[in-house]
Design a protein around this motif. Structure first.
Motif, PDB file in Angstrom:
ATOM      1  N   ARG A  94     -16.845  38.272  19.858  1.00 49.25           N
ATOM      2  CA  ARG A  94     -17.171  37.549  21.085  1.00 49.25           C
ATOM      3  C   ARG A  94     -15.880  37.420  21.886  1.00 49.25           C
ATOM      4  O   ARG A  94     -14.974  36.683  21.503  1.00 49.25           O
ATOM      5  CB  ARG A  94     -17.719  36.170  20.746  1.00 49.25           C
ATOM      6  CG  ARG A  94     -17.921  35.264  21.942  1.00 49.25           C
ATOM      7  CD  ARG A  94     -19.116  35.640  22.763  1.00 49.25           C
ATOM      8  NE  ARG A  94     -20.372  35.461  22.034  1.00 49.25           N
ATOM      9  CZ  ARG A  94     -21.552  35.790  22.541  1.00 49.25           C
ATOM     10  NH1 ARG A  94     -21.645  36.302  23.747  1.00 49.25           N
ATOM     11  NH2 ARG A  94     -22.644  35.617  21.825  1.00 49.25           N
ATOM     12  N   ASN A 142     -15.510  39.835  34.130  1.00 49.94           N
ATOM     13  CA  ASN A 142     -16.829  40.448  33.915  1.00 49.94           C
ATOM     14  C   ASN A 142     -16.902  41.267  32.623  1.00 49.94           C
ATOM     15  O   ASN A 142     -17.941  41.863  32.313  1.00 49.94           O
ATOM     16  CB  ASN A 142     -17.271  41.278  35.125  1.00 49.94           C
ATOM     17  CG  ASN A 142     -16.357  42.452  35.397  1.00 49.94           C
ATOM     18  OD1 ASN A 142     -15.524  42.810  34.571  1.00 49.94           O
ATOM     19  ND2 ASN A 142     -16.522  43.066  36.547  1.00 49.94           N
ATOM     20  N   GLN A 143     -15.796  41.284  31.879  1.00 50.91           N
ATOM     21  CA  GLN A 143     -15.807  41.915  30.559  1.00 50.91           C
ATOM     22  C   GLN A 143     -16.000  40.888  29.437  1.00 50.91           C
ATOM     23  O   GLN A 143     -15.959  41.241  28.258  1.00 50.91           O
ATOM     24  CB  GLN A 143     -14.534  42.731  30.338  1.00 50.91           C
ATOM     25  CG  GLN A 143     -14.474  43.943  31.257  1.00 50.91           C
ATOM     26  CD  GLN A 143     -13.210  44.749  31.095  1.00 50.91           C
ATOM     27  OE1 GLN A 143     -12.098  44.190  31.130  1.00 50.91           O
ATOM     28  NE2 GLN A 143     -13.347  46.055  30.917  1.00 50.91           N
ATOM     29  N   THR A 144     -16.214  39.650  29.813  1.00 57.28           N
ATOM     30  CA  THR A 144     -16.602  38.634  28.841  1.00 57.28           C
ATOM     31  C   THR A 144     -17.963  39.009  28.280  1.00 57.28           C
ATOM     32  O   THR A 144     -18.936  39.170  29.034  1.00 57.28           O
ATOM     33  CB  THR A 144     -16.673  37.245  29.508  1.00 57.28           C
ATOM     34  OG1 THR A 144     -15.350  36.833  29.855  1.00 57.28           O
ATOM     35  CG2 THR A 144     -17.291  36.218  28.564  1.00 57.28           C
ATOM     36  N   SER A 145     -18.021  39.174  26.957  1.00 56.99           N
ATOM     37  CA  SER A 145     -19.245  39.690  26.355  1.00 56.99           C
ATOM     38  C   SER A 145     -19.116  39.671  24.839  1.00 56.99           C
ATOM     39  O   SER A 145     -18.059  39.383  24.285  1.00 56.99           O
ATOM     40  CB  SER A 145     -19.496  41.131  26.835  1.00 56.99           C
ATOM     41  OG  SER A 145     -20.752  41.618  26.394  1.00 56.99           O
ATOM     42  N   THR A 151     -13.907  36.393  25.317  1.00 53.87           N
ATOM     43  CA  THR A 151     -13.927  35.595  26.534  1.00 53.87           C
ATOM     44  C   THR A 151     -12.668  35.912  27.327  1.00 53.87           C
ATOM     45  O   THR A 151     -11.557  35.833  26.786  1.00 53.87           O
ATOM     46  CB  THR A 151     -13.975  34.095  26.225  1.00 53.87           C
ATOM     47  OG1 THR A 151     -15.149  33.815  25.446  1.00 53.87           O
ATOM     48  CG2 THR A 151     -14.025  33.281  27.506  1.00 53.87           C
ATOM     49  N   ARG A 201     -21.670  46.842  24.186  1.00 55.16           N
ATOM     50  CA  ARG A 201     -21.556  45.448  24.576  1.00 55.16           C
ATOM     51  C   ARG A 201     -22.961  44.884  24.755  1.00 55.16           C
ATOM     52  O   ARG A 201     -23.906  45.619  25.091  1.00 55.16           O
ATOM     53  CB  ARG A 201     -20.708  45.233  25.825  1.00 55.16           C
ATOM     54  CG  ARG A 201     -21.211  45.817  27.102  1.00 55.16           C
ATOM     55  CD  ARG A 201     -20.321  45.459  28.287  1.00 55.16           C
ATOM     56  NE  ARG A 201     -20.515  44.091  28.765  1.00 55.16           N
ATOM     57  CZ  ARG A 201     -19.815  43.527  29.743  1.00 55.16           C
ATOM     58  NH1 ARG A 201     -18.856  44.210  30.352  1.00 55.16           N
ATOM     59  NH2 ARG A 201     -20.064  42.288  30.126  1.00 55.16           N
ATOM     60  N   GLN A 202     -23.078  43.575  24.477  1.00 52.29           N
ATOM     61  CA  GLN A 202     -24.386  42.923  24.537  1.00 52.29           C
ATOM     62  C   GLN A 202     -24.302  41.709  25.435  1.00 52.29           C
ATOM     63  O   GLN A 202     -23.461  40.823  25.202  1.00 52.29           O
ATOM     64  CB  GLN A 202     -24.844  42.514  23.135  1.00 52.29           C
ATOM     65  CG  GLN A 202     -26.246  41.933  23.098  1.00 52.29           C
ATOM     66  CD  GLN A 202     -26.685  41.590  21.685  1.00 52.29           C
ATOM     67  OE1 GLN A 202     -25.862  41.250  20.837  1.00 52.29           O
ATOM     68  NE2 GLN A 202     -27.979  41.681  21.424  1.00 52.29           N
ATOM     69  N   ASP A 203     -25.151  41.693  26.442  1.00 51.25           N
ATOM     70  CA  ASP A 203     -25.174  40.593  27.399  1.00 51.25           C
ATOM     71  C   ASP A 203     -26.589  40.068  27.542  1.00 51.25           C
ATOM     72  O   ASP A 203     -27.556  40.856  27.518  1.00 51.25           O
ATOM     73  CB  ASP A 203     -24.652  41.064  28.759  1.00 51.25           C
ATOM     74  CG  ASP A 203     -23.237  41.600  28.678  1.00 51.25           C
ATOM     75  OD1 ASP A 203     -23.045  42.828  28.745  1.00 51.25           O
ATOM     76  OD2 ASP A 203     -22.324  40.773  28.527  1.00 51.25           O
ATOM     77  N   PRO A 204     -26.739  38.752  27.720  1.00 49.59           N
ATOM     78  CA  PRO A 204     -28.090  38.178  27.869  1.00 49.59           C
ATOM     79  C   PRO A 204     -28.841  38.843  29.015  1.00 49.59           C
ATOM     80  O   PRO A 204     -28.314  39.009  30.107  1.00 49.59           O
ATOM     81  CB  PRO A 204     -27.793  36.708  28.180  1.00 49.59           C
ATOM     82  CG  PRO A 204     -26.448  36.457  27.590  1.00 49.59           C
ATOM     83  CD  PRO A 204     -25.690  37.738  27.757  1.00 49.59           C
ATOM     84  N   TYR A 254     -19.049  42.230  21.799  1.00 51.56           N
ATOM     85  CA  TYR A 254     -18.786  43.652  21.569  1.00 51.56           C
ATOM     86  C   TYR A 254     -19.166  44.002  20.140  1.00 51.56           C
ATOM     87  O   TYR A 254     -18.734  43.363  19.188  1.00 51.56           O
ATOM     88  CB  TYR A 254     -17.314  43.977  21.842  1.00 51.56           C
ATOM     89  CG  TYR A 254     -17.003  43.910  23.313  1.00 51.56           C
ATOM     90  CD1 TYR A 254     -16.633  42.709  23.907  1.00 51.56           C
ATOM     91  CD2 TYR A 254     -17.115  45.041  24.115  1.00 51.56           C
ATOM     92  CE1 TYR A 254     -16.377  42.635  25.266  1.00 51.56           C
ATOM     93  CE2 TYR A 254     -16.860  44.982  25.474  1.00 51.56           C
ATOM     94  CZ  TYR A 254     -16.501  43.774  26.041  1.00 51.56           C
ATOM     95  OH  TYR A 254     -16.253  43.707  27.389  1.00 51.56           O
ATOM     96  N   THR A 265     -34.924  44.683  24.551  1.00 59.05           N
ATOM     97  CA  THR A 265     -34.225  43.393  24.719  1.00 59.05           C
ATOM     98  C   THR A 265     -34.611  42.400  23.634  1.00 59.05           C
ATOM     99  O   THR A 265     -34.066  41.313  23.581  1.00 59.05           O
ATOM    100  CB  THR A 265     -34.471  42.789  26.104  1.00 59.05           C
ATOM    101  OG1 THR A 265     -35.868  42.821  26.373  1.00 59.05           O
ATOM    102  CG2 THR A 265     -33.731  43.584  27.168  1.00 59.05           C
TER     103      THR A 265
END
Lengths: 112, 116
Positions: free
Chosen positions: B112, B84-87, B114, B36-39, B89, A104
């Motif tokens: 990005r 929920n596919q906001t991310s 949205t 995909r990258q999410d916090p 890529y 991460t």
């Protein structure tokens, strides 16, 4: 299943300091490991790919080491500069063709 | 230098729309990837392709499909976009060497997305 941990999650240092970023992984049956940097809102930039046979790989002020037996890789940054501020990620092979598990990341801030 | 480009840096779509994300690489790489990258969740593999018309599911393929009609181009398709596919890529590519070990991946700048 490969699990990858990067500690610390964030680091703030004054300019000029030498620093070490850590990447730990659970499955040591790997041939290599890759380090990246990511600037905010951007893609990943490849820094170093280190092979298990090399143990160390150097590029400019960066030096990466790999110790499979202990499940650990370190990225050493010498004489840090404000331009080094970014998030640093390690990618570790995780079984299956070309699959990797990303840590991460460690968010580095170098203060002028 | 390896160059991986993505069709858009920012994209805003509505729920239910069909969304196409395009990725092109200029290094004749066999392998191409969509993440995909999410916090807090890091990068997760959606799909990858090791040759033209070949694809393999990654860790989170649900709600996505891919297309690889030409070696240099890999498309990610959201058939019916959801919030929920906001991310972010990210597309990547690498050579396919003879061994099965991991090969160095090169990433594009990211899109990005949205979904409203």
């Amino acid at each position: 299943k490969q699990e990858v941990t990067q500690i610390p999650a964030a680091l703030s240092v004054p300019e000029g300091e030498n620093l070490v970023l850590n990447c730990s992984f659970t499955d040591s049956a790997i041939y290599n490991l890759q380090w990246f940097r990511q600037d905010p809102g951007k893609g990943l930039t490849s820094l170093l790919l280190i092979q298990s046979s090399q143990r160390e790989q150097t590029s400019g002020r960066l030096n990466a080491s790999l110790d499979k037996s202990s499940g650990r890789s370190t990225l050493y940054i010498a004489a840090s500069q404000p331009g080094d501020s970014a998030t640093y990620l390690c990618a570790v092979p995780s079984g299956g063709y070309q699959k990797v598990t990303f840590g991460t990341g460690t968010k580095l801030q170098v203060i002028p | 230098d390896v160059k991986v480009t993505q069709s858009s840096r920012y994209l805003v779509k509505r729920t239910g729309e069909k969304v196409f994300l395009e990725c092109v690489q200029d290094m004749d790489h066999e392998n191409m990837f969509w993440y995909r990258q999410d916090p807090g969740l890091g990068l997760r593999l959606i799909y990858f392709s090791y040759d033209v018309k070949m694809k393999e599911k990654g860790d989170i393929p649900e709600g996505y499909s891919v297309s690889r009609e030409k070696k240099e181009r890999f498309s990610l398709i959201l058939e019916s976009a959801s919030t929920n596919q906001t991310s972010m890529y990210l597309c990547a590519s690498s050579y396919r060497l003879m061994s099965s070990s991991y090969n160095e991946q090169f990433f594009g700048p990211g899109t990005r997305l949205t979904v409203l």
